[in-house]
Scaffold this active site. Sequence first.
Site, PDB file in Angstrom:
ATOM      1  N   HIS A  17      -2.552   2.126  -8.597  1.00 19.01           N
ATOM      2  CA  HIS A  17      -2.767   3.518  -8.136  1.00 19.01           C
ATOM      3  C   HIS A  17      -1.454   4.073  -7.605  1.00 19.01           C
ATOM      4  CE1 HIS A  17      -5.439   6.626  -5.995  1.00 19.01           C
ATOM      5  NE2 HIS A  17      -4.183   7.008  -5.820  1.00 19.01           N
ATOM      6  N   HIS A  19       1.251   7.786  -7.529  1.00 21.18           N
ATOM      7  CA  HIS A  19       1.591   9.173  -7.880  1.00 21.18           C
ATOM      8  C   HIS A  19       3.073   9.206  -8.215  1.00 21.18           C
ATOM      9  CE1 HIS A  19      -2.244  10.785  -6.302  1.00 21.18           C
ATOM     10  NE2 HIS A  19      -2.167   9.701  -5.536  1.00 21.18           N
ATOM     11  N   ARG A  21       4.470  11.985  -9.807  1.00 23.60           N
ATOM     12  CA  ARG A  21       4.931  13.399  -9.824  1.00 23.60           C
ATOM     13  C   ARG A  21       5.624  13.752 -11.141  1.00 23.60           C
ATOM     14  NH1 ARG A  21       1.408  13.637  -5.808  1.00 23.60           N
ATOM     15  NH2 ARG A  21       2.265  13.333  -3.735  1.00 23.60           N
ATOM     16  N   LYS A 103      -9.979   9.741 -13.753  1.00 21.03           N
ATOM     17  CA  LYS A 103      -9.954   9.879 -12.294  1.00 21.03           C
ATOM     18  C   LYS A 103     -10.874  11.003 -11.840  1.00 21.03           C
ATOM     19  CE  LYS A 103      -8.625   9.335  -8.037  1.00 21.03           C
ATOM     20  NZ  LYS A 103      -7.353   9.291  -7.342  1.00 21.03           N
ATOM     21  N   HIS A 140     -11.718   9.042  -6.049  1.00 22.54           N
ATOM     22  CA  HIS A 140     -11.307   9.421  -4.696  1.00 22.54           C
ATOM     23  C   HIS A 140     -12.621   9.624  -3.938  1.00 22.54           C
ATOM     24  CE1 HIS A 140      -8.544  11.307  -1.658  1.00 22.54           C
ATOM     25  NE2 HIS A 140      -9.740  11.630  -1.205  1.00 22.54           N
ATOM     26  N   HIS A 178      -8.113   3.395  -2.793  1.00 21.31           N
ATOM     27  CA  HIS A 178      -7.565   3.449  -1.424  1.00 21.31           C
ATOM     28  C   HIS A 178      -8.652   3.440  -0.343  1.00 21.31           C
ATOM     29  CE1 HIS A 178      -8.493   7.619  -2.253  1.00 21.31           C
ATOM     30  NE2 HIS A 178      -7.410   7.819  -2.962  1.00 21.31           N
ATOM     31  N   ASP A 251      -1.033   3.790  -3.759  1.00 20.88           N
ATOM     32  CA  ASP A 251      -1.228   5.219  -3.481  1.00 20.88           C
ATOM     33  C   ASP A 251       0.068   5.841  -2.956  1.00 20.88           C
ATOM     34  OD1 ASP A 251      -2.520   7.639  -3.539  1.00 20.88           O
ATOM     35  OD2 ASP A 251      -3.534   7.374  -1.620  1.00 20.88           O
TER      36      ASP A 251
HETATM   37  O1  DOR Z   1      -2.525  11.154   0.661  1.00 20.45           O
HETATM   38  C1  DOR Z   1      -2.771  11.441  -0.486  1.00 20.45           C
HETATM   39  N1  DOR Z   1      -1.842  11.995  -1.290  1.00 20.45           N
HETATM   40  N2  DOR Z   1      -3.987  11.240  -0.941  1.00 20.45           N
HETATM   41  C2  DOR Z   1      -4.380  11.671  -2.147  1.00 20.45           C
HETATM   42  O2  DOR Z   1      -5.522  11.489  -2.479  1.00 20.45           O
HETATM   43  C3  DOR Z   1      -3.450  12.435  -3.010  1.00 20.45           C
HETATM   44  C4  DOR Z   1      -2.059  12.132  -2.678  1.00 20.45           C
HETATM   45  C5  DOR Z   1      -1.093  13.137  -3.286  1.00 20.45           C
HETATM   46  O3  DOR Z   1      -1.168  13.398  -4.481  1.00 20.45           O
HETATM   47  O4  DOR Z   1      -0.243  13.606  -2.552  1.00 20.45           O
HETATM   48 ZN    ZN Z   2      -3.791   8.740  -4.731  1.00 26.90          ZN
END
Ligand code: DOR
Ligand code: ZN
Length: 357
Positions: A17, A19, A21, A103, A140, A178, A251
């Site tokens: 998991h 991110h 970007r 997701k 989520h 998470h 995460d």
């Molecule tokens: O803290 C978080 N940031 N939780 C999420 O579910 C999304 C993530 C984000 O994309 O910034």
């Molecule tokens: Zn996440």
Amino acid sequence: MKNSSQVISLRKPDDWHVHLRDGAILKAIVPHTARVFGRAIVMPNLRPPITTIDSAREYRKRILQSVPDEIEFTPLMTAYLTDDLSPEVLEIGKEEGIFTAAKLYPANATTNSAEGVSDIRLIDNILETLQRLGLPLLIHGEVVDQDVDIFDREAVFIEKYLEPILNRYPELRVVLEHITTEDAVQFVESSSANLAATITPHHLHLNRNAMFDGGFRSDFYCLPVVKREKHRRALRKAATSGKSCFFLGTDSAPHTRSYKETSCGCAGIFNAAYAIQSYIEVFEQENAISKLENFCSVYGARFYKLPLNSDSITLIRQNTIVPNSFKFKSEDQSYQEIIPFHAGQTLSWSLKEGFEM
Ligand code: DOR
Ligand code: ZN
């Protein structure tokens, strides 16, 4: 896994998991994940979100272009579920080897989730398709009702939505992402092997006091928010239990400092740079180093029905000082900062590249 008091050598881990970007920030952060993890499940909450096969294919290309040449890294793409996503996208996306999972963001539960699912009853056709295809559903797990306290949103989601989904689709493989509460730990432990959960480094280290320690600490604000100490303890016990239903998912969710430190700051903690060291601290403190490799490198791959990585990483007991921030040049040529998890702290292990298993 070989380990001594000075060296830990383990099968290359995967991040189930993360991110990553897009644009300049993607380029700046991907190497942190790619140098440690063999594969990563990449979250689709971009703007606009990844809802088509083409956008996922293009995004995967941009990720791979950002990975340094000498590193082998496989991004595993996910489809962002909306109220009206066609099941065909999943069907063809799986067939073409683009989507590894889908997701589910309840609409408005977190960053870039406005186009998420507004009512889970609207996506029965999707859930049925995922079950039939054997494509995991990643959730989520928080309700968004304004009358539910933010600290209770995960527990309420489990009762109100997760349990019914699992009952209606017993063959569907689901990852509750998470997890942050004892309630989630107990629920996952007592469910069938088709339910698993990822656990982040920050939820293993922090309780909710961290967010308010001497003032509001935006660096420790993420969603789901960190909870009471008893929940942190339950998560540490779960992660180090050796149970295959719990595995690594960082995460890691970078936001620039300017987006964190503002009147309506973004949720997310960037932990990718030192995630493995952060987990190791926890496993050492819990006297559970023997359980580390399965959590980091085995249980997730098995759940996703993917082969285990065959290479390895090695860490040596040598202090690492985590920088106070990482700087990168954004699209408008200005320098931006991202504050890493453990900023300014000393962690006890350092990564040693290219070591035999
Ligand atoms: O803290 C978080 N940031 N939780 C999420 O579910 C999304 C993530 C984000 O994309 O910034
Ligand atoms: Zn996440």
